[in-house]
Design an enzyme around this catalytic site. Structure first.
Site, PDB file in Angstrom:
ATOM      1  N   CYS A  54     -11.019   2.595   0.109  1.00 33.23           N
ATOM      2  CA  CYS A  54      -9.445   2.820   0.544  1.00 33.23           C
ATOM      3  C   CYS A  54      -9.120   2.173   1.648  1.00 33.23           C
ATOM      4  CB  CYS A  54      -9.281   4.385   0.812  1.00 33.23           C
ATOM      5  SG  CYS A  54      -7.574   4.880   1.288  1.00 33.23           S
TER       6      CYS A  54
ATOM      7  N   GLU B 169      -2.677   8.955   8.256  1.00 36.77           N
ATOM      8  CA  GLU B 169      -1.348   8.880   8.168  1.00 36.77           C
ATOM      9  C   GLU B 169      -0.634   9.869   9.241  1.00 36.77           C
ATOM     10  OE1 GLU B 169       0.843   6.916   6.638  1.00 36.77           O
ATOM     11  OE2 GLU B 169      -0.626   5.840   5.640  1.00 36.77           O
TER      12      GLU B 169
ATOM     13  N   CYS C  70      -4.187  -1.729  -1.950  1.00 40.02           N
ATOM     14  CA  CYS C  70      -4.403  -0.321  -2.112  1.00 40.02           C
ATOM     15  C   CYS C  70      -5.359  -0.260  -3.144  1.00 40.02           C
ATOM     16  CB  CYS C  70      -3.235   0.246  -2.456  1.00 40.02           C
ATOM     17  SG  CYS C  70      -3.098   2.116  -3.098  1.00 40.02           S
TER      18      CYS C  70
ATOM     19  N   ASP D  85       0.925  -1.041   0.039  1.00 40.79           N
ATOM     20  CA  ASP D  85       0.039   0.185   0.223  1.00 40.79           C
ATOM     21  C   ASP D  85       1.014   1.257   0.047  1.00 40.79           C
ATOM     22  OD1 ASP D  85      -2.346   1.768   0.128  1.00 40.79           O
ATOM     23  OD2 ASP D  85      -2.061   1.724   2.515  1.00 40.79           O
ATOM     24  N   SER D  86       0.090   2.430  -0.130  1.00 43.55           N
ATOM     25  CA  SER D  86       1.058   3.555  -0.111  1.00 43.55           C
ATOM     26  C   SER D  86       1.499   3.906   1.403  1.00 43.55           C
ATOM     27  CB  SER D  86       0.345   4.753  -0.369  1.00 43.55           C
ATOM     28  OG  SER D  86      -0.983   5.006   0.182  1.00 43.55           O
TER      29      SER D  86
ATOM     30  N   HIS E  65      -7.050   2.581   4.075  1.00 40.29           N
ATOM     31  CA  HIS E  65      -6.924   3.350   5.139  1.00 40.29           C
ATOM     32  C   HIS E  65      -8.191   3.301   6.046  1.00 40.29           C
ATOM     33  CE1 HIS E  65      -3.065   4.622   3.415  1.00 40.29           C
ATOM     34  NE2 HIS E  65      -2.936   5.333   4.450  1.00 40.29           N
TER      35      HIS E  65
HETATM   36  N1  DGL Z   1      -4.788   3.241   0.791  1.00 43.76           N
HETATM   37  C1  DGL Z   1      -4.751   3.567  -0.419  1.00 43.76           C
HETATM   38  C2  DGL Z   1      -6.024   3.173  -1.023  1.00 43.76           C
HETATM   39  O1  DGL Z   1      -6.691   2.167  -0.932  1.00 43.76           O
HETATM   40  C3  DGL Z   1      -4.339   4.797  -0.927  1.00 43.76           C
HETATM   41  C4  DGL Z   1      -4.086   5.878   0.168  1.00 43.76           C
HETATM   42  C5  DGL Z   1      -3.200   6.927  -0.526  1.00 43.76           C
HETATM   43  O2  DGL Z   1      -2.143   6.871  -0.701  1.00 43.76           O
HETATM   44  O3  DGL Z   1      -3.916   8.111  -1.201  1.00 43.76           O
HETATM   45  O4  DGL Z   1      -6.687   3.812  -1.973  1.00 43.76           O
END
Ligand code: DGL
Length: 266
Positions: A186, A154, A74, A11-12, A188
């Site tokens: 997402c 984050e 992600c 993931d990011s 997150h």
């Molecule tokens: N967690 C990521 C997603 O599922 C992306 C978050 C990001 O870096 O913008 O889209």
């Protein structure tokens, strides 16, 4: 037959941990290698070209680490770059994304109006609407970009008055009026799940994407006879840029003795 090589998850940032945690819970013998691309976060604000470049570099890294499968934890990488990721992985590595298993499952359930919240790049791709409508043309899918949520998480502001105010504002958006279900599009966002439930006062069903995706991992690894045999698993964490919040969240999810390795890919 068993295959004890690791499952790669990327993931990011911290978001993919919500899926890695579910792999750990349901597949307790699997080794996991996690990559968080904190150097390039947030992906949701980047171009398709940039997201694809980062995702392909990580895929090559996980391939070098001899992963038997890669979970693209992600949504932004999935919606913008899944074909390039699959090509970089090659046929011998199983690639599992976080959108198609969820879209297929919800499309066949009794849902009438499904909300999707996600990053700008995911919403702009229309990936959820397209995938769900492949299976069910009658269900209504409404999508809303909620770009402030990733930085809030984050930066360690989940479960604070800041996240509450941001969520209340986003979720009151007219587009989401009358939804019976919501996809946290997402990885997150499950870190805010309790707060999201509170804003909706329990009236909207929150789809459990990590569970659906990990069931898909089990199914696909099982079908190829690649599930790990009994072993004490190892968990490796790589970050392209060290952040204290990542360590905090990873410790909460995986236990206290987490080792983070900083690894720049370019
Ligand atoms: N967690 C990521 C997603 O599922 C992306 C978050 C990001 O870096 O913008 O889209």
């Amino acid at each position: 037959m068993n295959d004890n090589r690791p499952i790669g998850v990327f993931d990011s940032g911290v978001g993919g941990l919500t899926f890695a945690k579910e792999i750990k819970r349901l597949l307790p013998y699997e080794n996991i290698i996690y990559f968080g691309d904190t150097q390039h976060l947030p992906y949701g604000e980047k171009s398709k070209e940039a997201i694809t470049r980062f995702s392909v570099d990580i895929t090559r890294f996980l391939k070098q680490k001899d992963c038997k499968a890669i979970v693209v934890a992600c949504n932004t990488a999935t919606s913008n770059s899944i074909d390039a990721i699959k090509e970089a992985a090659g046929d011998a590595i199983l690639v599992i994304d976080v959108i198609s298993p969820v879209a297929e499952k919800v499309a066949y359930e009794l849902r009438e109006r499904i909300g999707v919240i996600a990053t700008k790049a995911t919403i702009n791709s229309g990936a959820y609407k397209k995938s769900i409508r492949k299976y069910n043309k009658h269900v209504k899918v409404v999508e809303l970009a909620t770009p402030l949520l990733v930085p809030v998480i984050e930066e360690g502001f989940a479960n604070t008055p800041i996240s509450k105010a941001v969520l209340e504002t986003y979720l009151a958006n007219k587009k989401l009026e009358g939804i019976d279900s919501i996809i946290l599009g997402c990885t997150h966002y499950p870190l805010l799940q309790k707060e999201i439930e509170q804003v909706f006062e329990g009236k909207v069903d929150i789809i459990n994407s990590p569970l659906i995706v990990v069931n898909q991992v089990i199914y696909q690894l099982g079908r190829e006879e690649k599930l790990a045999g009994k072993q004490i698993p190892t968990y490796e964490f790589y970050l392209s840029d060290y952040t204290d919040n990542f360590l905090k969240v990873a410790k909460r999810f995986f236990g206290k003795d987490i080792q983070l390795t900083e690894k720049r890919l370019n």
